[in-house]
Design a protein around this motif. Sequence first.
Motif, PDB file in Angstrom:
ATOM      1  N   ALA A  28       0.834  -1.211   0.000  1.00  0.00           N
ATOM      2  CA  ALA A  28       0.000   0.000   0.000  1.00  0.00           C
ATOM      3  C   ALA A  28       0.865   1.256   0.000  1.00  0.00           C
ATOM      4  CB  ALA A  28      -0.937  -0.008   1.203  1.00  0.00           C
ATOM      5  N   LEU A  29       1.949   1.215   0.772  1.00  0.00           N
ATOM      6  CA  LEU A  29       2.822   2.386   0.875  1.00  0.00           C
ATOM      7  C   LEU A  29       3.551   2.648  -0.451  1.00  0.00           C
ATOM      8  CD1 LEU A  29       4.084   4.610   2.569  1.00  0.00           C
ATOM      9  CD2 LEU A  29       5.723   2.963   3.453  1.00  0.00           C
ATOM     10  N   LEU A  30       4.019   1.577  -1.100  1.00  0.00           N
ATOM     11  CA  LEU A  30       4.688   1.750  -2.396  1.00  0.00           C
ATOM     12  C   LEU A  30       3.724   2.355  -3.408  1.00  0.00           C
ATOM     13  CD1 LEU A  30       6.780  -1.518  -2.697  1.00  0.00           C
ATOM     14  CD2 LEU A  30       7.664   0.811  -2.613  1.00  0.00           C
ATOM     15  N   ASN A  31       2.471   1.907  -3.335  1.00  0.00           N
ATOM     16  CA  ASN A  31       1.451   2.424  -4.231  1.00  0.00           C
ATOM     17  C   ASN A  31       1.184   3.898  -3.939  1.00  0.00           C
ATOM     18  OD1 ASN A  31      -0.709   2.700  -5.930  1.00  0.00           O
ATOM     19  ND2 ASN A  31      -1.670   0.783  -5.324  1.00  0.00           N
ATOM     20  N   ALA A  32       1.055   4.237  -2.649  1.00  0.00           N
ATOM     21  CA  ALA A  32       0.726   5.608  -2.266  1.00  0.00           C
ATOM     22  C   ALA A  32       1.875   6.562  -2.580  1.00  0.00           C
ATOM     23  CB  ALA A  32       0.396   5.657  -0.777  1.00  0.00           C
ATOM     24  N   ALA A  33       3.096   6.185  -2.190  1.00  0.00           N
ATOM     25  CA  ALA A  33       4.219   7.114  -2.283  1.00  0.00           C
ATOM     26  C   ALA A  33       4.799   7.180  -3.694  1.00  0.00           C
ATOM     27  CB  ALA A  33       5.301   6.708  -1.298  1.00  0.00           C
ATOM     28  N   LEU A  34       4.846   6.051  -4.387  1.00  0.00           N
ATOM     29  CA  LEU A  34       5.525   6.030  -5.688  1.00  0.00           C
ATOM     30  C   LEU A  34       4.603   5.695  -6.854  1.00  0.00           C
ATOM     31  CD1 LEU A  34       8.697   4.031  -4.559  1.00  0.00           C
ATOM     32  CD2 LEU A  34       8.504   6.495  -4.862  1.00  0.00           C
ATOM     33  N   GLY A  35       3.339   5.405  -6.562  1.00  0.00           N
ATOM     34  CA  GLY A  35       2.428   5.021  -7.633  1.00  0.00           C
ATOM     35  C   GLY A  35       2.787   3.669  -8.214  1.00  0.00           C
ATOM     36  N   LEU A  36       3.472   2.868  -7.414  1.00  0.00           N
ATOM     37  CA  LEU A  36       3.965   1.588  -7.902  1.00  0.00           C
ATOM     38  C   LEU A  36       3.010   0.477  -7.476  1.00  0.00           C
ATOM     39  CD1 LEU A  36       7.723   1.228  -7.420  1.00  0.00           C
ATOM     40  CD2 LEU A  36       6.321  -0.707  -8.042  1.00  0.00           C
ATOM     41  N   CYS A  37       2.568  -0.325  -8.427  1.00  0.00           N
ATOM     42  CA  CYS A  37       1.667  -1.420  -8.077  1.00  0.00           C
ATOM     43  C   CYS A  37       2.430  -2.732  -8.176  1.00  0.00           C
ATOM     44  CB  CYS A  37       0.456  -1.411  -8.998  1.00  0.00           C
ATOM     45  SG  CYS A  37      -0.584  -2.837  -8.772  1.00  0.00           S
ATOM     46  N   LEU A  38       2.893  -3.203  -7.011  1.00  0.00           N
ATOM     47  CA  LEU A  38       3.714  -4.419  -6.986  1.00  0.00           C
ATOM     48  C   LEU A  38       2.994  -5.609  -7.600  1.00  0.00           C
ATOM     49  CD1 LEU A  38       5.602  -4.974  -3.622  1.00  0.00           C
ATOM     50  CD2 LEU A  38       6.514  -4.506  -5.892  1.00  0.00           C
ATOM     51  N   GLY A  39       1.760  -5.823  -7.140  1.00  0.00           N
ATOM     52  CA  GLY A  39       0.992  -6.972  -7.610  1.00  0.00           C
ATOM     53  C   GLY A  39       0.826  -6.965  -9.124  1.00  0.00           C
ATOM     54  N   CYS A  40       0.664  -5.736  -9.686  1.00  0.00           N
ATOM     55  CA  CYS A  40       0.436  -5.645 -11.138  1.00  0.00           C
ATOM     56  C   CYS A  40       1.695  -6.003 -11.912  1.00  0.00           C
ATOM     57  CB  CYS A  40       0.013  -4.238 -11.513  1.00  0.00           C
ATOM     58  SG  CYS A  40      -1.367  -3.633 -10.555  1.00  0.00           S
ATOM     59  N   GLU A  41       2.838  -5.478 -11.457  1.00  0.00           N
ATOM     60  CA  GLU A  41       4.085  -5.754 -12.174  1.00  0.00           C
ATOM     61  C   GLU A  41       4.491  -7.213 -12.020  1.00  0.00           C
ATOM     62  OE1 GLU A  41       7.343  -3.219 -12.304  1.00  0.00           O
ATOM     63  OE2 GLU A  41       6.196  -1.393 -11.947  1.00  0.00           O
ATOM     64  N   MET A  42       4.112  -7.770 -10.865  1.00  0.00           N
ATOM     65  CA  MET A  42       4.522  -9.141 -10.574  1.00  0.00           C
ATOM     66  C   MET A  42       3.432 -10.144 -10.969  1.00  0.00           C
ATOM     67  SD  MET A  42       7.500  -8.861  -9.411  1.00  0.00           S
ATOM     68  CE  MET A  42       8.409  -7.342  -9.266  1.00  0.00           C
ATOM     69  N   TYR A  43       2.475  -9.682 -11.770  1.00  0.00           N
ATOM     70  CA  TYR A  43       1.355 -10.549 -12.143  1.00  0.00           C
ATOM     71  C   TYR A  43       1.818 -11.899 -12.690  1.00  0.00           C
ATOM     72  CZ  TYR A  43      -2.515 -12.435 -14.787  1.00  0.00           C
ATOM     73  OH  TYR A  43      -3.448 -13.276 -15.289  1.00  0.00           O
ATOM     74  N   LEU A  44       2.830 -11.852 -13.553  1.00  0.00           N
ATOM     75  CA  LEU A  44       3.314 -13.086 -14.177  1.00  0.00           C
ATOM     76  C   LEU A  44       3.869 -14.043 -13.130  1.00  0.00           C
ATOM     77  CD1 LEU A  44       5.039 -11.609 -17.326  1.00  0.00           C
ATOM     78  CD2 LEU A  44       2.929 -12.916 -17.253  1.00  0.00           C
ATOM     79  N   LEU A  45       4.576 -13.451 -12.146  1.00  0.00           N
ATOM     80  CA  LEU A  45       5.159 -14.249 -11.061  1.00  0.00           C
ATOM     81  C   LEU A  45       4.043 -14.866 -10.214  1.00  0.00           C
ATOM     82  CD1 LEU A  45       8.179 -14.399 -10.621  1.00  0.00           C
ATOM     83  CD2 LEU A  45       7.950 -12.789  -8.751  1.00  0.00           C
TER      84      LEU A  45
END
Lengths: 135, 147
Positions: free
Chosen positions: B116-133
Amino acid sequence: MTGVWALLGALAVAGAIGVLLKVREGRISSRETSADLPAPVRDLLAPGVTLVQLSTTFCAPCRHAKVILSDLASRTDGLTHAELDVTNLPDVAASLGVMRTPTTLALTADGVEVLRVGGVPKRDTLLAALQPHLP
Amino acid sequence: MPKDAPVDPRGPRFSAWMTTVILAVVLLTGWWRLLAAQTVLFAMCAFISLKLNPWGHVYRYAIQPRITPTTEREEAAPLRFAQGVGFVFALIGTLGYATGLTTLGMVATALALVAALLNAALGLCLGCEMYLLLRRYAPALARPQSQ
């Protein structure tokens, strides 16, 4: 008290991941491999160099990568951009060793991979790295 | 499942800040009922519609009119996918806290907070980038949802 440590730990991990991903974003790794390409990728190859961008439906930064790459390709002779949605083709992504999206592969017409970029590419660095392979 | 329209990307960022605060409060207090409420919220956004997110309404009525409009829009599918990933972690966390497996509860909550913090602070969506994983190691979780 443990909760405080858990919170501090989470903040530290988030900071570390953030820095790591920012550093790696758009990093180019050069290679010269000609492994057998999966058919959906081979079908996209055009004369010159093709930038094959692997995306998924759930990937927000893929849109930014697409804008940058299609613009770069339209202004550069011998460079083509193609996007491949691998949401339902996990085997294709796995056989290419791709774990995150967007990942962009630069492939020659005969299927040799000259480089790949993880994350949203940086236009100028990518163009410079592609230069030796362009006609 | 109904498909949501693209949204102003600053709404989800605001929402992610609120989620970060809620998860931090849960970690500090061990108040599992709050985490249970957050789990329900994640589930509603992921499986029904993003419109059910109360933070989205707060953003629309209290913040959006006060800031410069943007024409930028973000697709809903990645956002809903991220809510689904959040749901899984929050659910594990709630079950952990509620059944006395406090360490499990804390670890799951802390992981959700990182995302949540990565998403809030950097606009980074971990789950989305790691979808393939995710799809490779947790196929059921990564099943396409909003198609």
